[in-house]
Structures are given as C-alpha cells and as structure tokens.
Design an enzyme around this catalytic site. Structure first.
Site, PDB file in Angstrom:
ATOM      1  N   GLY A  46      43.891  67.447  -7.901  1.00 23.89           N
ATOM      2  CA  GLY A  46      43.716  66.471  -8.965  1.00 23.89           C
ATOM      3  C   GLY A  46      42.495  65.614  -8.686  1.00 23.89           C
ATOM      4  N   GLN A  51      36.680  58.485  -9.274  1.00 23.19           N
ATOM      5  CA  GLN A  51      36.372  59.078  -7.961  1.00 23.19           C
ATOM      6  C   GLN A  51      34.981  59.703  -7.929  1.00 23.19           C
ATOM      7  OE1 GLN A  51      40.297  61.307  -7.727  1.00 23.19           O
ATOM      8  NE2 GLN A  51      39.906  60.862  -5.592  1.00 23.19           N
ATOM      9  N   CYS A  89      44.620  61.529  -0.237  1.00 23.30           N
ATOM     10  CA  CYS A  89      43.706  61.307  -1.358  1.00 23.30           C
ATOM     11  C   CYS A  89      42.315  61.749  -0.926  1.00 23.30           C
ATOM     12  CB  CYS A  89      43.694  59.826  -1.734  1.00 23.30           C
ATOM     13  SG  CYS A  89      42.534  59.435  -3.050  1.00 23.30           S
ATOM     14  N   LEU A  90      41.621  62.437  -1.817  1.00 22.17           N
ATOM     15  CA  LEU A  90      40.267  62.899  -1.511  1.00 22.17           C
ATOM     16  C   LEU A  90      39.328  61.733  -1.226  1.00 22.17           C
ATOM     17  CD1 LEU A  90      39.936  65.640  -4.285  1.00 22.17           C
ATOM     18  CD2 LEU A  90      40.276  66.016  -1.835  1.00 22.17           C
ATOM     19  N   HIS A 131      49.519  59.880  -9.371  1.00 23.92           N
ATOM     20  CA  HIS A 131      48.407  59.546  -8.472  1.00 23.92           C
ATOM     21  C   HIS A 131      47.105  59.383  -9.269  1.00 23.92           C
ATOM     22  CE1 HIS A 131      46.304  60.069  -4.428  1.00 23.92           C
ATOM     23  NE2 HIS A 131      45.300  60.261  -5.273  1.00 23.92           N
ATOM     24  N   GLU A 132      46.851  60.304 -10.198  1.00 23.68           N
ATOM     25  CA  GLU A 132      45.593  60.235 -10.963  1.00 23.68           C
ATOM     26  C   GLU A 132      45.588  59.073 -11.951  1.00 23.68           C
ATOM     27  OE1 GLU A 132      43.395  61.785  -9.588  1.00 23.68           O
ATOM     28  OE2 GLU A 132      44.627  63.254  -8.550  1.00 23.68           O
ATOM     29  N   HIS A 135      44.663  56.099 -10.161  1.00 24.79           N
ATOM     30  CA  HIS A 135      43.209  56.021  -9.934  1.00 24.79           C
ATOM     31  C   HIS A 135      42.484  55.354 -11.108  1.00 24.79           C
ATOM     32  CE1 HIS A 135      42.012  57.824  -6.151  1.00 24.79           C
ATOM     33  NE2 HIS A 135      42.675  58.944  -6.358  1.00 24.79           N
TER      34      HIS A 135
HETATM   35 NI    NI Z   1      43.251  60.420  -4.962  1.00 26.44          NI
END
Ligand code: NI
Length: 165
Positions: A46, A51, A89-90, A131-132, A135
């Site tokens: 995702g 991001q 998380c990325l 989660h997204e 963000h």
């Molecule tokens: Ni994330």
C-alpha cells in the site's frame, strides 16, 4: 511511469492532512500510475500520496498477487472488531510495532474513473486500508502504539511478519 522517492520520517510531508481530489485529470492518472510503480518497487502492499510528497487524498493498495486498487478521497464508513497486528511502514524503515486494527472496514471513495465505489475488507486488507487512510490524515502507525516497548528495531533485510505499508 516512474518510481518516486518515498518520504521517510521525520519528513513533514508525512504529518500534513492531505486535500481532497477535486478533478480527476491527467495529472491524477499519472500520480496513480507512479504510486503503483513506487509501491511495487518498494515492495509494499500500500502507498498514500503524502508518502511521495503529494498532499492529495489518493491511496493505492493490493494484497500480494491481487489486482491493485486506487482510491480517491477514501473514507471509512464502518469499522468493526479488533485484532492485534505487527505493522511496518515504508516511511519508517527499520522498525515494526504491535498495534490494534479493525477486523473489518467498509470504505467508500472514487476509483480512477471517478466512479463511486464501496469496498468491504477484513483482516490484512482492512489493516492496509486503515493504514493508508491514516497516512492521508497525517497519522502514522506509531501513533497507535500503546507504549514505546511495542516498537521493535529490525534488520533491514530481516524477513518479518510485519507488512510494509
Ligand atoms: Ni505506511
């Protein structure tokens, strides 16, 4: 399409509330394509527009091996149940933490053609969507940690249970 650099904490882009998408034009289509390519290159399941430094309410996600979904202006309309997850998380490489997520969610938004869609998701897919959507509200999973000891440092190449989202 292009792989875009992913913003890493403490980049302030990760802490802003993103704006609603008003016109689904060519630049939004390019953004979605670039986000999909960036998510797949990471690899992750995702990605949210903040991001990659774009303050718009756009998210993309896909369960492993399944078709990618892009959602514009997504909103959770219903959530139920609770489960503990190991999340990563990325934008926060090298860490994972245990938090609570909903067992299932219903989310509404628009697809990349501008059509209203409603998605019911459970387990991992519900976690990814929550989660997204966090963000695009400037919220990170570490905000949901009950205490600092729920956060663990991991080796960069360590194969973990946590999902990179
Ligand atoms: Ni994330």
């Amino acid at each position: 399409m292009a792989v875009l650099p992913i913003r890493i904490l403490p980049d302030p882009a990760l802490r802003r509330k993103a704006k609603r998408v008003r016109n689904i034009d060519g630049s939004i289509q390019r953004l979605i394509d670039d986000m999909i390519e960036t998510m797949q290159a990471a690899p992750g399941v995702g990605l949210a527009a903040p991001q990659v430094g774009v303050q718009l309410r756009v998210i993309v996600f896909a369960l492993p091996g399944e078709e990618v979904v892009a959602l514009l202006n997504p909103e959770v309309v219903k959530r139920s149940g609770e489960r503990l997850v190991e999340e990563g998380c990325l934008s926060i490489p090298g860490y994972q933490g245990e938090i609570k997520r909903s067992l299932s969610v219903t989310v509404k938004g628009r697809d990349r053609q501008g059509r209203q869609v409603r998605i019911r998701a459970r387990d991992l897919l519900a976690e990814i969507i929550e989660h997204e959507i966090d963000h695009i509200n400037g919220v990170l999973y570490i905000d949901h940690l009950e205490s600092r000891d729920k956060l663990r440092e991991i080796e960069p190449d360590q194969d973990t249970e946590a999902t990179a989202i």
